[in-house]
Structures are given as C-alpha cells and as structure tokens.
Design an enzyme around this catalytic site. Structure first.
Site, PDB file in Angstrom:
ATOM      1  N   CYS A 113     -51.349  21.509-165.008  1.00 13.58           N
ATOM      2  CA  CYS A 113     -51.454  20.439-164.013  1.00 13.58           C
ATOM      3  C   CYS A 113     -52.809  19.748-164.133  1.00 13.58           C
ATOM      4  CB  CYS A 113     -51.274  21.055-162.616  1.00 13.58           C
ATOM      5  SG  CYS A 113     -51.434  19.879-161.286  1.00 13.58           S
ATOM      6  N   CYS A 130     -54.362  18.642-160.824  1.00 12.94           N
ATOM      7  CA  CYS A 130     -54.988  19.747-160.084  1.00 12.94           C
ATOM      8  C   CYS A 130     -56.309  20.180-160.730  1.00 12.94           C
ATOM      9  CB  CYS A 130     -54.068  20.961-160.061  1.00 12.94           C
ATOM     10  SG  CYS A 130     -52.329  20.597-159.892  1.00 12.94           S
ATOM     11  N   ASP A 131     -56.307  20.327-162.035  1.00 18.13           N
ATOM     12  CA  ASP A 131     -57.420  21.018-162.697  1.00 18.13           C
ATOM     13  C   ASP A 131     -58.338  20.126-163.533  1.00 18.13           C
ATOM     14  OD1 ASP A 131     -56.480  23.376-161.600  1.00 18.13           O
ATOM     15  OD2 ASP A 131     -55.160  23.795-163.284  1.00 18.13           O
TER      16      ASP A 131
HETATM   17  C1  LIG Z   1     -51.241  26.393-162.435  1.00 18.59           C
HETATM   18  C2  LIG Z   1     -50.858  25.407-161.365  1.00 18.59           C
HETATM   19  C3  LIG Z   1     -51.862  24.774-160.648  1.00 18.59           C
HETATM   20  C4  LIG Z   1     -51.541  23.881-159.641  1.00 18.59           C
HETATM   21  N1  LIG Z   1     -52.554  23.309-158.937  1.00 18.59           N
HETATM   22  C5  LIG Z   1     -52.251  22.472-157.909  1.00 18.59           C
HETATM   23  C6  LIG Z   1     -53.308  21.881-157.135  1.00 18.59           C
HETATM   24  O1  LIG Z   1     -54.505  22.102-157.380  1.00 18.59           O
HETATM   25  N2  LIG Z   1     -52.941  21.021-156.149  1.00 18.59           N
HETATM   26  C7  LIG Z   1     -51.643  20.730-155.864  1.00 18.59           C
HETATM   27  O2  LIG Z   1     -51.388  19.981-154.912  1.00 18.59           O
HETATM   28  N3  LIG Z   1     -50.633  21.273-156.587  1.00 18.59           N
HETATM   29  C8  LIG Z   1     -50.908  22.133-157.599  1.00 18.59           C
HETATM   30  N4  LIG Z   1     -49.882  22.667-158.345  1.00 18.59           N
HETATM   31  C9  LIG Z   1     -48.496  22.273-158.026  1.00 18.59           C
HETATM   32  C10 LIG Z   1     -48.030  23.018-156.750  1.00 18.59           C
HETATM   33  O3  LIG Z   1     -48.281  24.398-156.881  1.00 18.59           O
HETATM   34  C11 LIG Z   1     -46.539  22.773-156.507  1.00 18.59           C
HETATM   35  O4  LIG Z   1     -46.310  21.380-156.416  1.00 18.59           O
HETATM   36  C12 LIG Z   1     -46.069  23.450-155.212  1.00 18.59           C
HETATM   37  O5  LIG Z   1     -46.300  24.835-155.250  1.00 18.59           O
HETATM   38  C13 LIG Z   1     -44.589  23.190-154.970  1.00 18.59           C
HETATM   39  O6  LIG Z   1     -44.184  23.920-153.849  1.00 18.59           O
HETATM   40  P1  LIG Z   1     -42.661  24.349-153.649  1.00 18.59           P
HETATM   41  O7  LIG Z   1     -42.625  25.099-152.367  1.00 18.59           O
HETATM   42  O8  LIG Z   1     -41.795  23.173-153.792  1.00 18.59           O
HETATM   43  O9  LIG Z   1     -42.298  25.279-154.886  1.00 18.59           O
HETATM   44  P2  LIG Z   1     -42.919  26.621-155.476  1.00 18.59           P
HETATM   45  O10 LIG Z   1     -44.362  26.708-155.199  1.00 18.59           O
HETATM   46  O11 LIG Z   1     -42.448  26.642-156.873  1.00 18.59           O
HETATM   47  O12 LIG Z   1     -42.202  27.771-154.645  1.00 18.59           O
HETATM   48  C14 LIG Z   1     -40.835  28.031-154.776  1.00 18.59           C
HETATM   49  C15 LIG Z   1     -40.579  29.468-154.351  1.00 18.59           C
HETATM   50  O13 LIG Z   1     -39.158  29.687-154.317  1.00 18.59           O
HETATM   51  C16 LIG Z   1     -38.899  31.010-154.765  1.00 18.59           C
HETATM   52  N5  LIG Z   1     -37.501  31.073-155.233  1.00 18.59           N
HETATM   53  C17 LIG Z   1     -36.974  30.402-156.279  1.00 18.59           C
HETATM   54  N6  LIG Z   1     -35.650  30.681-156.389  1.00 18.59           N
HETATM   55  C18 LIG Z   1     -35.353  31.555-155.388  1.00 18.59           C
HETATM   56  C19 LIG Z   1     -34.160  32.209-154.975  1.00 18.59           C
HETATM   57  N7  LIG Z   1     -32.994  32.035-155.625  1.00 18.59           N
HETATM   58  N8  LIG Z   1     -34.201  33.037-153.895  1.00 18.59           N
HETATM   59  C20 LIG Z   1     -35.361  33.238-153.224  1.00 18.59           C
HETATM   60  N9  LIG Z   1     -36.545  32.645-153.584  1.00 18.59           N
HETATM   61  C21 LIG Z   1     -36.533  31.801-154.640  1.00 18.59           C
HETATM   62  C22 LIG Z   1     -39.926  31.221-155.866  1.00 18.59           C
HETATM   63  O14 LIG Z   1     -40.154  32.614-156.103  1.00 18.59           O
HETATM   64  C23 LIG Z   1     -41.145  30.514-155.294  1.00 18.59           C
HETATM   65  O15 LIG Z   1     -41.973  31.395-154.565  1.00 18.59           O
HETATM   66  C24 LIG Z   1     -50.168  23.583-159.349  1.00 18.59           C
HETATM   67  C25 LIG Z   1     -49.167  24.224-160.073  1.00 18.59           C
HETATM   68  C26 LIG Z   1     -49.487  25.123-161.053  1.00 18.59           C
HETATM   69  C27 LIG Z   1     -48.391  25.840-161.805  1.00 18.59           C
END
Ligand SMILES: Cc1cc2nc3c(=O)[nH]c(=O)nc-3n(C[C@H](O)[C@H](O)[C@H](O)COP(=O)(O)OP(=O)(O)OC[C@H]3O[C@@H](n4cnc5c(N)ncnc54)[C@H](O)[C@@H]3O)c2cc1C
Length: 302
Positions: free
Chosen positions: A132, A135-136
């Site tokens: 990302c 982010c970084d």
């Molecule tokens: C290395 C890295 C750095 C990042 N840095 C930043 C940053 O600095 N700033 C920023 O704004 N964004 C950052 N992001 C992006 C940010 O993390 C994501 O946009 C955000 O986490 C999305 O949130 P979400 O809840 O949609 O999904 P996710 O965070 O992907 O969470 C989804 C969750 O659903 C769970 N899940 C999936 N399928 C199932 C199932 N069938 N049953 C039960 N549970 C399930 C997973 O285990 C997971 O915990 C970064 C991403 C990465 C990978």
C-alpha cells in the site's frame, strides 16, 4: 433471530457493529481470525483522522473492537462458510456446522493482497515490504524503492511514490506494461522511475529491514542484486467474496456491487469495506461504509 449478522471483524465490520449496537439492533459479528483485519498487519497508520502523530495498526483496531463491544453487539470467533436465503431472512452456516438465523447480513470480509511468495516477503512485511503506497509511501522519503508489477495500480503507485522516494525501480516480468497508456506515458517521462524489464523478484534481502531484492531475468536466467530500502508489491488484490458468489452481484473483478446505502442486489444483504467495488481501499472508507451499512439495516428493518 438476529437483526443483523456482520461477517468480518476488520474496520468495516467493527464500525458496523458499533453503529448497530448504538441503534440497539440485536447483532453478532463473526471473525474467523482475530478482530482487526488487515490493520493487524499494518505496522503504523499515519492517515487515519484523529491521530496527528499516527497510531500503530494494533492499537487502532484494538480500540475499535473495544468501542464496538461497549454497545452490545457480540463479537465471536467463527468462519462463515455459507449464506442461505430462507423465508424473510437468512440462515448463515459456519465452518463448524453451526447455523444462525438473521434478518439481515453485512458482508465485511475484506480483501487479500496477492503475495509474491518469495523468501523474505513474509518476514519483512511492515519492515520495508508493503502492499500500500498510500499508507507507507511517506516512510520512504529520499530513499530508493522497488515496485513490483506492471498493471494500473503498480504504475499509479510508482508515480505516487515519486513524491517521496528519490528513485523507484519498476520490476516487471514482461517487456511491456499492462497499465493504461496515460499512466505509462506519465511513468516513462518521470526521471525518478526506471524500468527493469523481463525480470522477476526471486528473493527480498535483509535481516530486520529490507536491504535489497534479488532479481532473475526471465529470458537469460541471470541473477542480480539491487539495493533498495523498500519493496512495494502490486500484483493484484483479491476480494474475499467467494462466499457470496452466485448470491449477489459482483463486478468483473469479483468485488461486491452496492448502492450508496451499501445494499447489494439481494434485499437484506449489505456489503462494506474492501470487499466492495469502489475506488479507494482504506481504513477511513471501510469504517464509513460499515457505519452506512448498519444505518441502512436499521432504516430498512424499521
Ligand atoms: C500492509 C498494509 C498496510 C496498510 N496500511 C494502511 C494505512 O496506513 N492506512 C489505511 O487507511 N489503510 C491501510 N491499509 C488498507 C486497510 O487495512 C484496509 O483498507 C482495511 O483494513 C479494510 O477493512 P475491511 O474491514 O474492509 O477488511 P479487512 O481489514 O480485510 O478485514 C476483513 C476481515 O474479515 C475476516 N473474514 C474474511 N472472510 C471471513 C469469513 N468467511 N468469516 C469470518 N470472517 C471472515 C478476515 O479474517 C478479516 O479479519 C493497509 C493494508 C495493508 C495490507
């Protein structure tokens, strides 16, 4: 019967739980791992409003989880393996066979970045390996970094990184880019970007921090080491939507299509966060969508 079952405990799911709890909906959040989602693997978050000095990913999602629990939505460990439409609601089936009845479902299952699968990648994630640039990128001011990939996001992010890094090497396995022409032109005319064609990363080098990459030329097989402090990998992101394939409409990349209320094509199912079709995949957008989805559930049930 529950009012709402939230699948996924990342920022989108946790924000949905907070808003559902405060709206006094009878809700349950199921998370297959630990609450936090991708933020748990994010070392430091600098762009989430309210934290002028930044915050560790762990602290941010830990606080989100505490806040969500405070308002009454239960957070449980469980992996959803199937959602079935039944009567006016849904039956959600867990991987352990448990069945839960609910009037509505919020899908907040997030997305998974494709990995290179090479030595050093997992060990150095958050220590110079990133998926990302938004982010970084700012952590690599005046440093040299590599970008892996040749599609739109790789080239867009390489251009974005020129704001911070002094040199960006784009390593691509072919001799031409897949990215749209306008991005290609911008990248080719940027003096900070240098292309390394027909090459793949064999290994990411470094003990506690990225120190370089080992590259293999795909045509000659020749190996060479390139000194860089960061490696940004953009070889695709996959939404975690196999669970709902065939049940609700997805876009051509398998992200879930919704309206602005986060309603999907099937009444009673909502989607929020990185699993949704949208332009910006970030924590701030994920929480906004989680809140909107819970608000829509409350509105539609009323
Ligand atoms: C290395 C890295 C750095 C990042 N840095 C930043 C940053 O600095 N700033 C920023 O704004 N964004 C950052 N992001 C992006 C940010 O993390 C994501 O946009 C955000 O986490 C999305 O949130 P979400 O809840 O949609 O999904 P996710 O965070 O992907 O969470 C989804 C969750 O659903 C769970 N899940 C999936 N399928 C199932 C199932 N069938 N049953 C039960 N549970 C399930 C997973 O285990 C997971 O915990 C970064 C991403 C990465 C990978």
């Amino acid at each position: 019967m529950l009012d709402v079952l939230i699948i996924g405990g990342g920022p989108a799911g946790l924000a949905a739980a907070l808003y559902a709890g405060r709206a006094q909906l009878k809700g349950l959040l199921l998370e297959k791992l630990s609450p936090g989602g991708q933020v748990l693997v994010t070392d430091f978050v600098e762009n989430y409003p309210g934290f002028p000095d930044g915050v560790t990913g762990f602290e941010l999602v830990d606080k989100m989880a505490q806040q969500a629990k405070k308002f009454g939505v239960e957070i449980k460990n469980g992996e959803v393996s199937e959602i079935k439409k039944e009567g006016h609601g849904f039956v959600v089936i867990l991987s352990n066979g448990e069945r839960i009845e609910t009037k509505t479902v919020i899908v907040a299952t997030g997305a998974t970045h494709r990995n290179l699968g090479v030595k050093g990648e997992r060990e150095l994630t958050g220590k110079g390996v990133s998926y990302c640039a938004t982010c970084d990128g700012p952590f690599f001011r005046d440093q040299e970094v590599a970008v892996v990939g040749g599609g739109d996001s790789a080239i867009q992010e390489a251009i974005f990184l020129t704001k911070f890094a002094k040199k960006i090497y784009v390593i691509h396995r072919r001799d031409e880019l897949r990215a749209v022409k306008i991005l290609q032109e911008r990248a080719f005319s940027n003096p900070k970007i240098e292309f390394i064609w027909d090459s793949v990363v064999e290994e990411i080098l470094g003990e506690n921090q990225v120190e370089g990459v080992r590259i293999r030329h795909v045509k000659t097989g020749a190996l060479s080491d390139l000194s860089v402090q960061g490696v940004f990998i953009f070889i695709g992101i996959e939404p975690n939507t196999s669970l709902v394939k065939g049940l609700i409409k997805l876009d051509d990349r398998n992200f879930i299509k919704t309206d602005e209320w986060m309603r999907t094509s099937l009444k009673g199912i909502y989607a929020a966060g990185d699993c949704r079709s949208k332009p910006l995949l970030q924590i701030v957008t994920a929480v906004a969508e989680g809140a909107t989805a819970a608000f829509a559930v409350q509105h539609d049930l009323e």
